[in-house]
Write an enzyme that holds these catalytic residues in place. Structure first.
Site, PDB file in Angstrom:
ATOM      1  N   HIS A  70      68.136  52.207 -47.447  1.00 45.28           N
ATOM      2  CA  HIS A  70      67.781  53.350 -46.601  1.00 45.28           C
ATOM      3  C   HIS A  70      69.033  54.080 -46.123  1.00 45.28           C
ATOM      4  O   HIS A  70      70.067  53.464 -45.845  1.00 45.28           O
ATOM      5  CB  HIS A  70      66.940  52.903 -45.402  1.00 45.28           C
ATOM      6  CG  HIS A  70      67.610  51.893 -44.497  1.00 45.28           C
ATOM      7  ND1 HIS A  70      68.377  52.248 -43.410  1.00 45.28           N
ATOM      8  CD2 HIS A  70      67.610  50.539 -44.519  1.00 45.28           C
ATOM      9  CE1 HIS A  70      68.811  51.156 -42.795  1.00 45.28           C
ATOM     10  NE2 HIS A  70      68.365  50.101 -43.456  1.00 45.28           N
ATOM     11  N   ASP A  72      68.723  56.249 -43.493  1.00 46.17           N
ATOM     12  CA  ASP A  72      68.580  56.519 -42.063  1.00 46.17           C
ATOM     13  C   ASP A  72      69.232  55.432 -41.230  1.00 46.17           C
ATOM     14  O   ASP A  72      69.363  54.282 -41.660  1.00 46.17           O
ATOM     15  CB  ASP A  72      67.108  56.686 -41.677  1.00 46.17           C
ATOM     16  CG  ASP A  72      66.285  55.436 -41.924  1.00 46.17           C
ATOM     17  OD1 ASP A  72      66.405  54.855 -43.019  1.00 46.17           O
ATOM     18  OD2 ASP A  72      65.510  55.041 -41.017  1.00 46.17           O
ATOM     19  N   ASP A 103      74.707  48.778 -41.605  1.00 49.25           N
ATOM     20  CA  ASP A 103      73.256  48.881 -41.788  1.00 49.25           C
ATOM     21  C   ASP A 103      72.849  50.320 -42.054  1.00 49.25           C
ATOM     22  O   ASP A 103      72.468  51.022 -41.128  1.00 49.25           O
ATOM     23  CB  ASP A 103      72.561  48.331 -40.543  1.00 49.25           C
ATOM     24  CG  ASP A 103      71.063  48.204 -40.704  1.00 49.25           C
ATOM     25  OD1 ASP A 103      70.575  48.293 -41.837  1.00 49.25           O
ATOM     26  OD2 ASP A 103      70.383  48.021 -39.682  1.00 49.25           O
ATOM     27  N   GLU A 137      63.361  53.766 -42.708  1.00 52.27           N
ATOM     28  CA  GLU A 137      63.244  52.309 -42.647  1.00 52.27           C
ATOM     29  C   GLU A 137      63.405  51.841 -41.208  1.00 52.27           C
ATOM     30  O   GLU A 137      62.769  50.881 -40.785  1.00 52.27           O
ATOM     31  CB  GLU A 137      64.297  51.647 -43.530  1.00 52.27           C
ATOM     32  CG  GLU A 137      64.065  50.153 -43.772  1.00 52.27           C
ATOM     33  CD  GLU A 137      64.653  49.262 -42.696  1.00 52.27           C
ATOM     34  OE1 GLU A 137      64.274  48.076 -42.647  1.00 52.27           O
ATOM     35  OE2 GLU A 137      65.485  49.737 -41.886  1.00 52.27           O
ATOM     36  N   GLU A 138      64.249  52.536 -40.460  1.00 53.67           N
ATOM     37  CA  GLU A 138      64.497  52.155 -39.070  1.00 53.67           C
ATOM     38  C   GLU A 138      63.404  52.658 -38.130  1.00 53.67           C
ATOM     39  O   GLU A 138      63.353  52.253 -36.972  1.00 53.67           O
ATOM     40  CB  GLU A 138      65.854  52.703 -38.602  1.00 53.67           C
ATOM     41  CG  GLU A 138      67.045  52.217 -39.400  1.00 53.67           C
ATOM     42  CD  GLU A 138      67.387  50.757 -39.134  1.00 53.67           C
ATOM     43  OE1 GLU A 138      66.604  50.085 -38.443  1.00 53.67           O
ATOM     44  OE2 GLU A 138      68.432  50.293 -39.629  1.00 53.67           O
ATOM     45  N   GLU A 166      70.090  45.120 -47.269  1.00 55.21           N
ATOM     46  CA  GLU A 166      70.145  44.830 -45.839  1.00 55.21           C
ATOM     47  C   GLU A 166      71.313  43.885 -45.539  1.00 55.21           C
ATOM     48  O   GLU A 166      71.659  43.024 -46.356  1.00 55.21           O
ATOM     49  CB  GLU A 166      68.837  44.198 -45.370  1.00 55.21           C
ATOM     50  CG  GLU A 166      67.651  45.126 -45.376  1.00 55.21           C
ATOM     51  CD  GLU A 166      67.768  46.245 -44.353  1.00 55.21           C
ATOM     52  OE1 GLU A 166      68.577  46.113 -43.405  1.00 55.21           O
ATOM     53  OE2 GLU A 166      67.071  47.260 -44.496  1.00 55.21           O
ATOM     54  N   HIS A 352      73.223  47.966 -35.214  1.00 59.47           N
ATOM     55  CA  HIS A 352      72.502  48.599 -34.110  1.00 59.47           C
ATOM     56  C   HIS A 352      73.298  48.577 -32.803  1.00 59.47           C
ATOM     57  O   HIS A 352      72.780  48.982 -31.755  1.00 59.47           O
ATOM     58  CB  HIS A 352      71.126  47.950 -33.888  1.00 59.47           C
ATOM     59  CG  HIS A 352      70.160  48.166 -35.003  1.00 59.47           C
ATOM     60  ND1 HIS A 352      68.803  48.095 -34.837  1.00 59.47           N
ATOM     61  CD2 HIS A 352      70.343  48.455 -36.316  1.00 59.47           C
ATOM     62  CE1 HIS A 352      68.183  48.318 -35.981  1.00 59.47           C
ATOM     63  NE2 HIS A 352      69.117  48.541 -36.899  1.00 59.47           N
TER      64      HIS A 352
END
Length: 379
Positions: A70, A72, A103, A137-138, A166, A352
């Site tokens: 992903h 995003d 990520d 995805e997030e 991931e 994150h």
């Protein structure tokens, strides 16, 4: 001094510089597709609602080896907490800083560079190589990978082997590979009572009192014992709300939110049935809104797991550990089609967080690992 202008670090930095907060792609997929099209890939852009997805494939025969990921990223949060701007990639002390570094824009860059290297070295490789990339995805994950898979399934276009990028690693790249994930099911439970004055208990039905024994029974219930790949299923309450704000009023309802992370020993149908049975046993007036986040999956040792383990051993010199721990990933949408799926990416220590970063040498090694997986499967 770390060289920062290598192919993978240059591409990773370019991707990080694009503020692709869910569901925005911010041109990341176009950047990737332009690189891949030079290798003979054909790009298909699939836009569903607010989400941009990319299916990029080279070859029309099987087996189909797919890199999935992903573009995003999660929001940066308080910008004042960052040492450097989150969307200005910064190299410092052997690390690349920026939102998405771990990520998972670092993985995306490594996938592209590894593919470029593999096709140069093996121009007549067998099968096909594909990229399935989403910008959701997030977030809600309803218009991303799952919709692309639906499209591919409708035309009987199958993925045989899939690496999801991931950030699976813990202490150093490649030490952990996810070869499965637990299922996830959530519920919003409302238990109804009868509101009234606390001084007249004969005229009320207190939903808090009614709920407590049932919630205790749910939290203490035995679901399964797990198996060799998964721990036993876990039921967790995440939030409870009730009351009017006044101390002299019995509320009319209570709402509790819960989640179960479950193994392949269970199905969502069995979970729903058991929870309904426990609540009915406690003679409650209730309603549940279910959210089915994903079914559990496992990829047992075989072509892809072996190719991945061997590649890590070749590059890193150790035997990786297979794991199913952690949350969910888009692998849960790909595995049910029959594909072998594993997750492999950089270390997840800062994902994150503010000052998200990835070790530069880890991305270089990740390129080598992805390259050797391709060699092991398609050469």
């Amino acid at each position: 001094m770390t060289t920062t202008n290598t192919p993978v670090l240059t591409l990773a930095a370019d991707l990080i510089s694009r503020p692709s907060v869910t569901p925005e792609d911010a041109g990341c997929q176009q950047l990737m597709s332009e690189r891949l099209e030079k290798l003979g890939f054909l790009t298909e852009t699939m836009v569903f609602e607010d989400t941009t997805n990319m299916w990029c494939r080279k070859g029309d025969t099987g087996p189909v080896f797919c890199f999935a990921g992903h573009t995003d990223v999660v929001p940066a949060g308080n910008l004042a907490s960052w040492d450097t701007p989150p969307f200005e990639p910064t190299f410092k002390d052997g690390f690349l800083f920026g939102r998405g570094a771990a990520d998972m824009k670092g993985s995306l860059a490594a996938m592209v560079v590894a593919t470029e290297k593999f096709i140069v070295d093996y121009p007549n490789h067998k099968g096909s190589i594909a990229f399935l990339i989403t910008s959701d995805e997030e977030g809600p994950f309803i218009n991303g990978t799952t919709r692309v898979i639906d499209t591919l399934e409708a035309r009987n276009e199958k993925i045989d082997y899939c690496i999801v990028g991931e950030p699976s690693s813990t202490n150093e790249v490649g030490d952990i590979v996810k070869n499965g994930r637990r299922g996830s099911i959530s519920g919003e439970l409302t238990i109804f009572g009868k509101q009234g004055h606390v001084a007249y208990p004969q005229h009320v039905e207190n939903p808090i009192h009614l709920a407590m024994p049932a919630l205790a029974a749910l939290s203490q219930a035995h679901w399964d014992t797990g198996n060799s790949y998964f721990p036993e299923t876990s039921f967790q309450l995440s939030n409870i709300q009730s009351g009017t704000g006044a101390t002299n009023v019995v509320p009319g309802h209570l709402t509790a939110w819960f989640n179960l992370r479950y193994s392949t020993e269970l199905t969502d149908e069995k979970i729903v049935s058991k929870i309904d049975a426990i609540l009915t046993e406690h003679q409650l007036n209730y309603d549940i809104k279910w959210t089915f986040n994903g079914k559990p999956f496992i990829t047992e040792p075989g072509t892809l797991v072996d190719a991945t383990s061997n590649a890590i051993s070749t590059v890193k010199g150790f035997i990786t550990t297979l794991s199913t721990s952690g949350g969910t990933s888009d692998g849960r949408f790909i595995a049910p089609t029959g594909a072998q799926v594993v997750e492999l990416g950089p270390c997840n220590a800062t994902i994150h967080q503010v000052n998200e970063s990835v070790k530069c040498s880890d991305l270089e090694e990740l390129v080598d690992i992805y390259y050797h997986i391709l060699v092991n499967v398609l050469s």
